[in-house]
Scaffold this motif. Structure first.
Motif, PDB file in Angstrom:
ATOM      1  N   PRO A  13       0.789  -1.236   0.000  1.00 52.80           N
ATOM      2  CA  PRO A  13       0.000   0.000   0.000  1.00 52.80           C
ATOM      3  C   PRO A  13       0.822   1.288   0.000  1.00 52.80           C
ATOM      4  O   PRO A  13       0.253   2.363   0.177  1.00 52.80           O
ATOM      5  CB  PRO A  13      -0.790  -0.110   1.290  1.00 52.80           C
ATOM      6  N   TRP A  14       2.146   1.246  -0.155  1.00 56.63           N
ATOM      7  CA  TRP A  14       2.960   2.456  -0.025  1.00 56.63           C
ATOM      8  C   TRP A  14       2.591   3.576  -0.985  1.00 56.63           C
ATOM      9  O   TRP A  14       2.524   4.744  -0.552  1.00 56.63           O
ATOM     10  CB  TRP A  14       4.447   2.116  -0.079  1.00 56.63           C
ATOM     11  N   PRO A  15       2.347   3.333  -2.274  1.00 62.10           N
ATOM     12  CA  PRO A  15       1.923   4.452  -3.119  1.00 62.10           C
ATOM     13  C   PRO A  15       0.618   5.086  -2.624  1.00 62.10           C
ATOM     14  O   PRO A  15       0.479   6.316  -2.614  1.00 62.10           O
ATOM     15  CB  PRO A  15       1.744   3.814  -4.497  1.00 62.10           C
ATOM     16  N   ALA A  16      -0.319   4.259  -2.180  1.00 57.64           N
ATOM     17  CA  ALA A  16      -1.601   4.767  -1.677  1.00 57.64           C
ATOM     18  C   ALA A  16      -1.407   5.565  -0.394  1.00 57.64           C
ATOM     19  O   ALA A  16      -2.057   6.604  -0.189  1.00 57.64           O
ATOM     20  CB  ALA A  16      -2.567   3.609  -1.446  1.00 57.64           C
ATOM     21  N   ILE A  17      -0.512   5.117   0.460  1.00 57.41           N
ATOM     22  CA  ILE A  17      -0.246   5.839   1.708  1.00 57.41           C
ATOM     23  C   ILE A  17       0.364   7.206   1.405  1.00 57.41           C
ATOM     24  O   ILE A  17      -0.013   8.217   2.009  1.00 57.41           O
ATOM     25  CB  ILE A  17       0.676   5.004   2.619  1.00 57.41           C
ATOM     26  N   ARG A  18       1.268   7.251   0.454  1.00 52.80           N
ATOM     27  CA  ARG A  18       1.880   8.544   0.093  1.00 52.80           C
ATOM     28  C   ARG A  18       0.862   9.491  -0.522  1.00 52.80           C
ATOM     29  O   ARG A  18       0.878  10.692  -0.265  1.00 52.80           O
ATOM     30  CB  ARG A  18       3.053   8.324  -0.837  1.00 52.80           C
ATOM     31  N   LEU A  19      -0.040   8.956  -1.341  1.00 47.29           N
ATOM     32  CA  LEU A  19      -1.108   9.781  -1.904  1.00 47.29           C
ATOM     33  C   LEU A  19      -2.005  10.312  -0.799  1.00 47.29           C
ATOM     34  O   LEU A  19      -2.329  11.500  -0.768  1.00 47.29           O
ATOM     35  CB  LEU A  19      -1.932   8.981  -2.921  1.00 47.29           C
ATOM     36  N   ALA A  20      -2.419   9.446   0.113  1.00 48.35           N
ATOM     37  CA  ALA A  20      -3.302   9.860   1.208  1.00 48.35           C
ATOM     38  C   ALA A  20      -2.653  10.967   2.036  1.00 48.35           C
ATOM     39  O   ALA A  20      -3.303  11.950   2.395  1.00 48.35           O
ATOM     40  CB  ALA A  20      -3.645   8.657   2.090  1.00 48.35           C
ATOM     41  N   ARG A  21      -1.377  10.826   2.321  1.00 45.36           N
ATOM     42  CA  ARG A  21      -0.671  11.847   3.107  1.00 45.36           C
ATOM     43  C   ARG A  21      -0.653  13.185   2.378  1.00 45.36           C
ATOM     44  O   ARG A  21      -0.926  14.228   2.980  1.00 45.36           O
ATOM     45  CB  ARG A  21       0.754  11.403   3.394  1.00 45.36           C
ATOM     46  N   ALA A  22      -0.371  13.172   1.080  1.00 43.44           N
ATOM     47  CA  ALA A  22      -0.336  14.418   0.308  1.00 43.44           C
ATOM     48  C   ALA A  22      -1.705  15.095   0.295  1.00 43.44           C
ATOM     49  O   ALA A  22      -1.796  16.316   0.445  1.00 43.44           O
ATOM     50  CB  ALA A  22       0.140  14.142  -1.114  1.00 43.44           C
ATOM     51  N   ALA A  27      -2.637  19.170  -0.552  1.00 41.65           N
ATOM     52  CA  ALA A  27      -2.219  19.297  -1.953  1.00 41.65           C
ATOM     53  C   ALA A  27      -3.420  19.600  -2.835  1.00 41.65           C
ATOM     54  O   ALA A  27      -4.485  19.007  -2.668  1.00 41.65           O
ATOM     55  CB  ALA A  27      -1.539  18.017  -2.421  1.00 41.65           C
ATOM     56  N   ASP A  28      -3.259  20.543  -3.752  1.00 44.51           N
ATOM     57  CA  ASP A  28      -4.327  20.860  -4.697  1.00 44.51           C
ATOM     58  C   ASP A  28      -4.416  19.783  -5.772  1.00 44.51           C
ATOM     59  O   ASP A  28      -5.501  19.387  -6.173  1.00 44.51           O
ATOM     60  CB  ASP A  28      -4.084  22.213  -5.354  1.00 44.51           C
ATOM     61  N   VAL A  29      -3.260  19.348  -6.254  1.00 43.87           N
ATOM     62  CA  VAL A  29      -3.169  18.321  -7.284  1.00 43.87           C
ATOM     63  C   VAL A  29      -1.993  17.421  -6.927  1.00 43.87           C
ATOM     64  O   VAL A  29      -0.955  17.908  -6.497  1.00 43.87           O
ATOM     65  CB  VAL A  29      -2.940  18.938  -8.685  1.00 43.87           C
ATOM     66  N   VAL A  30      -2.188  16.109  -7.108  1.00 42.59           N
ATOM     67  CA  VAL A  30      -1.101  15.161  -6.875  1.00 42.59           C
ATOM     68  C   VAL A  30      -0.891  14.374  -8.162  1.00 42.59           C
ATOM     69  O   VAL A  30      -1.839  13.831  -8.723  1.00 42.59           O
ATOM     70  CB  VAL A  30      -1.414  14.183  -5.723  1.00 42.59           C
ATOM     71  N   GLU A  31       0.350  14.342  -8.622  1.00 37.64           N
ATOM     72  CA  GLU A  31       0.718  13.478  -9.741  1.00 37.64           C
ATOM     73  C   GLU A  31       1.621  12.399  -9.164  1.00 37.64           C
ATOM     74  O   GLU A  31       2.652  12.704  -8.576  1.00 37.64           O
ATOM     75  CB  GLU A  31       1.434  14.266 -10.837  1.00 37.64           C
ATOM     76  N   ILE A  32       1.186  11.151  -9.301  1.00 38.28           N
ATOM     77  CA  ILE A  32       1.925  10.049  -8.707  1.00 38.28           C
ATOM     78  C   ILE A  32       2.270   9.008  -9.763  1.00 38.28           C
ATOM     79  O   ILE A  32       1.402   8.552 -10.500  1.00 38.28           O
ATOM     80  CB  ILE A  32       1.153   9.442  -7.517  1.00 38.28           C
ATOM     81  N   CYS A  33       3.540   8.683  -9.837  1.00 37.20           N
ATOM     82  CA  CYS A  33       4.028   7.662 -10.757  1.00 37.20           C
ATOM     83  C   CYS A  33       4.189   6.381  -9.941  1.00 37.20           C
ATOM     84  O   CYS A  33       4.955   6.351  -8.976  1.00 37.20           O
ATOM     85  CB  CYS A  33       5.358   8.105 -11.357  1.00 37.20           C
ATOM     86  N   ALA A  34       3.443   5.346 -10.302  1.00 38.41           N
ATOM     87  CA  ALA A  34       3.466   4.088  -9.551  1.00 38.41           C
ATOM     88  C   ALA A  34       3.391   2.925 -10.526  1.00 38.41           C
ATOM     89  O   ALA A  34       2.525   2.900 -11.396  1.00 38.41           O
ATOM     90  CB  ALA A  34       2.297   4.031  -8.577  1.00 38.41           C
ATOM     91  N   ASP A  35       4.296   1.957 -10.367  1.00 41.20           N
ATOM     92  CA  ASP A  35       4.349   0.839 -11.303  1.00 41.20           C
ATOM     93  C   ASP A  35       3.878  -0.491 -10.723  1.00 41.20           C
ATOM     94  O   ASP A  35       3.909  -1.506 -11.403  1.00 41.20           O
ATOM     95  CB  ASP A  35       5.748   0.693 -11.892  1.00 41.20           C
ATOM     96  N   ASP A  36       3.410  -0.512  -9.488  1.00 44.22           N
ATOM     97  CA  ASP A  36       2.855  -1.734  -8.910  1.00 44.22           C
ATOM     98  C   ASP A  36       1.536  -2.031  -9.624  1.00 44.22           C
ATOM     99  O   ASP A  36       0.709  -1.140  -9.804  1.00 44.22           O
ATOM    100  CB  ASP A  36       2.613  -1.542  -7.410  1.00 44.22           C
ATOM    101  N   PRO A  37       1.309  -3.284 -10.039  1.00 46.49           N
ATOM    102  CA  PRO A  37       0.051  -3.618 -10.719  1.00 46.49           C
ATOM    103  C   PRO A  37      -1.200  -3.319  -9.885  1.00 46.49           C
ATOM    104  O   PRO A  37      -2.265  -3.071 -10.438  1.00 46.49           O
ATOM    105  CB  PRO A  37       0.172  -5.115 -10.996  1.00 46.49           C
ATOM    106  N   ALA A  38      -1.076  -3.314  -8.569  1.00 39.61           N
ATOM    107  CA  ALA A  38      -2.226  -3.030  -7.701  1.00 39.61           C
ATOM    108  C   ALA A  38      -2.443  -1.534  -7.504  1.00 39.61           C
ATOM    109  O   ALA A  38      -3.475  -1.123  -6.972  1.00 39.61           O
ATOM    110  CB  ALA A  38      -2.041  -3.699  -6.344  1.00 39.61           C
ATOM    111  N   ALA A  39      -1.506  -0.713  -7.933  1.00 37.51           N
ATOM    112  CA  ALA A  39      -1.573   0.728  -7.680  1.00 37.51           C
ATOM    113  C   ALA A  39      -2.833   1.405  -8.229  1.00 37.51           C
ATOM    114  O   ALA A  39      -3.452   2.188  -7.509  1.00 37.51           O
ATOM    115  CB  ALA A  39      -0.319   1.423  -8.196  1.00 37.51           C
ATOM    116  N   PRO A  40      -3.248   1.159  -9.467  1.00 38.31           N
ATOM    117  CA  PRO A  40      -4.439   1.872  -9.956  1.00 38.31           C
ATOM    118  C   PRO A  40      -5.669   1.661  -9.070  1.00 38.31           C
ATOM    119  O   PRO A  40      -6.385   2.617  -8.764  1.00 38.31           O
ATOM    120  CB  PRO A  40      -4.658   1.300 -11.358  1.00 38.31           C
ATOM    121  N   THR A  41      -5.877   0.451  -8.624  1.00 40.55           N
ATOM    122  CA  THR A  41      -7.031   0.162  -7.769  1.00 40.55           C
ATOM    123  C   THR A  41      -6.887   0.830  -6.419  1.00 40.55           C
ATOM    124  O   THR A  41      -7.826   1.469  -5.926  1.00 40.55           O
ATOM    125  CB  THR A  41      -7.187  -1.363  -7.582  1.00 40.55           C
ATOM    126  N   GLU A  42      -5.720   0.699  -5.809  1.00 35.81           N
ATOM    127  CA  GLU A  42      -5.497   1.277  -4.483  1.00 35.81           C
ATOM    128  C   GLU A  42      -5.553   2.800  -4.519  1.00 35.81           C
ATOM    129  O   GLU A  42      -6.147   3.430  -3.635  1.00 35.81           O
ATOM    130  CB  GLU A  42      -4.156   0.809  -3.918  1.00 35.81           C
TER     131      GLU A  42
END
Length: 81
Positions: A13-22, A27-42
């Motif tokens: 869940p690390w990409p999701a945790i970083r998004l949630a924190r931002a 943050a007005d807008v967050v651009e997140i680059c994530a390559d884990d296959p589960a990332a889009p859903t999370e």
């Protein structure tokens, strides 16, 4: 303010945790680059819980997602219930 997060190589869940924190930090807008296959859903779950919209802006070898809060944002959300 636009926050850019490089979450390549991080497994959920690390990409999701970083998004949630931002989003919680205002943050007005967050651009997140994530390559884990589960990332889009999370990431979509976190965006929905926060009252934000998520779109895929780059879909090459490094998918990048843009998350923009709607008019009202629930900054006290708990993304994983």
């Amino acid at each position: 303010m636009i926050i850019k997060i490089d979450a390549r190589g991080l497994r959920c869940p690390w990409p999701a945790i970083r998004l949630a924190r931002a989003l919680r930090e205002g943050a007005d807008v967050v651009e997140i680059c994530a390559d884990d296959p589960a990332a889009p859903t999370e990431l979509a779950r976190v965006a929905t819980a926060a009252g934000a919209d998520m779109v895929l802006i780059h879909n090459d070898s490094e998918p990048t997602f843009r998350v923009e809060p709607r008019a009202f944002v629930n900054r006290s959300f708990t993304p994983f219930a």
